[in-house]
Design an enzyme around this catalytic site. Structure first.
Site, mmCIF file in Angstrom:
data_model
loop_
_atom_site.group_PDB
_atom_site.id
_atom_site.type_symbol
_atom_site.label_atom_id
_atom_site.label_comp_id
_atom_site.label_asym_id
_atom_site.label_seq_id
_atom_site.Cartn_x
_atom_site.Cartn_y
_atom_site.Cartn_z
ATOM 1 N N ILE A 1 7.966 5.802 -3.217
ATOM 2 C CA ILE A 1 7.614 5.474 -1.830
ATOM 3 C C ILE A 1 7.092 4.046 -1.750
ATOM 4 O O ILE A 1 7.451 3.294 -0.838
ATOM 5 C CB ILE A 1 6.596 6.483 -1.258
ATOM 6 C CG1 ILE A 1 7.249 7.871 -1.136
ATOM 7 C CG2 ILE A 1 6.080 6.027 0.106
ATOM 8 C CD1 ILE A 1 6.281 8.972 -0.748
ATOM 9 N N CYS A 2 6.271 3.654 -2.707
ATOM 10 C CA CYS A 2 5.723 2.291 -2.718
ATOM 11 C C CYS A 2 6.841 1.258 -2.779
ATOM 12 O O CYS A 2 6.829 0.265 -2.038
ATOM 13 C CB CYS A 2 4.791 2.092 -3.907
ATOM 14 S SG CYS A 2 3.357 3.187 -3.911
ATOM 15 N N THR A 3 7.812 1.496 -3.633
ATOM 16 C CA THR A 3 8.925 0.563 -3.759
ATOM 17 C C THR A 3 9.698 0.476 -2.453
ATOM 18 O O THR A 3 10.034 -0.618 -1.995
ATOM 19 C CB THR A 3 9.841 0.973 -4.929
ATOM 20 O OG1 THR A 3 9.063 0.933 -6.136
ATOM 21 C CG2 THR A 3 11.029 0.033 -5.060
ATOM 22 N N LEU B 1 7.536 -1.606 0.054
ATOM 23 C CA LEU B 1 7.463 -3.034 -0.262
ATOM 24 C C LEU B 1 8.830 -3.701 -0.159
ATOM 25 O O LEU B 1 8.911 -4.879 0.219
ATOM 26 C CB LEU B 1 6.845 -3.247 -1.636
ATOM 27 C CG LEU B 1 5.365 -2.851 -1.750
ATOM 28 C CD1 LEU B 1 4.846 -3.076 -3.164
ATOM 29 C CD2 LEU B 1 4.495 -3.577 -0.745
#
Length: 163
Positions: free
Chosen positions: A53-55, A58
């Site tokens: 999810i972070c990738t 970002l």
């Protein structure tokens, strides 16, 4: 037995001064929030480098960086990862904005912003948009596993441009 209650700091509210801090970026260079006075700043706390999810979040910022640049906004991604992990992550994903290492003391800045989860040792998904004078103008904190809505960034940045 010692008191096991952990006092959680409150998330800075819209209209409050953003807490100042200094962290190392992915190149080991110190980055201080107050050095960005005079331009807007988007603080993006994320749990861990290389996580799914972070990738996605970002990469959406990376792919729409012109939106942030058009609002004269510096993007600062922050996680509890080391500067070494941040650098490998930035290089792999092609992030041209700073990724800051809130590594030691572990999660101290995430805690200062009320988004540190001591149970998991990671930052929650918190975003703070700070105006050129250092005032918090937008806040969103999402639970674990829930990506932030990019439309919220767009609206908040448009609001700053309208002032």
């Amino acid at each position: 037995m010692a008191d096991q209650a952990v006092e959680e700091r409150a998330v800075p509210a819209v209209g409050e001064a953003a807490p100042d801090f200094e962290l190392l970026n992915q190149y080991g260079e110190p980055v201080r929030l107050s050095e960005h006075r005079g331009r807007n700043v988007v603080l993006v706390f994320f749990p861990f480098a290389f996580s799914g999810i972070c990738t996605g979040e970002l990469c959406e910022i990376r792919d729409n960086l012109a939106l942030f640049e058009g609002a004269d906004a510096a993007v600062l991604g922050i996680s509890v990862d080391s500067k070494f992990a941040q650098r490998a992550y930035a290089e792999k994903e092609g992030y041209s904005f700073d990724l800051l290492a809130d590594f030691w003391p572990h999660g101290a800045i995430a805690e200062q912003y009320g988004v540190f989860d001591p149970g998991s040792g990671m930052a929650k998904r918190g975003t703070f948009i700070i105006d050129a004078s250092g005032t918090v103008r937008y806040v969103v904190v999402n639970p674990r596993g829930q990506a932030r809505d990019f439309a919220g960034y767009r609206a908040a940045l448009a609001g700053l441009a309208g002032d």
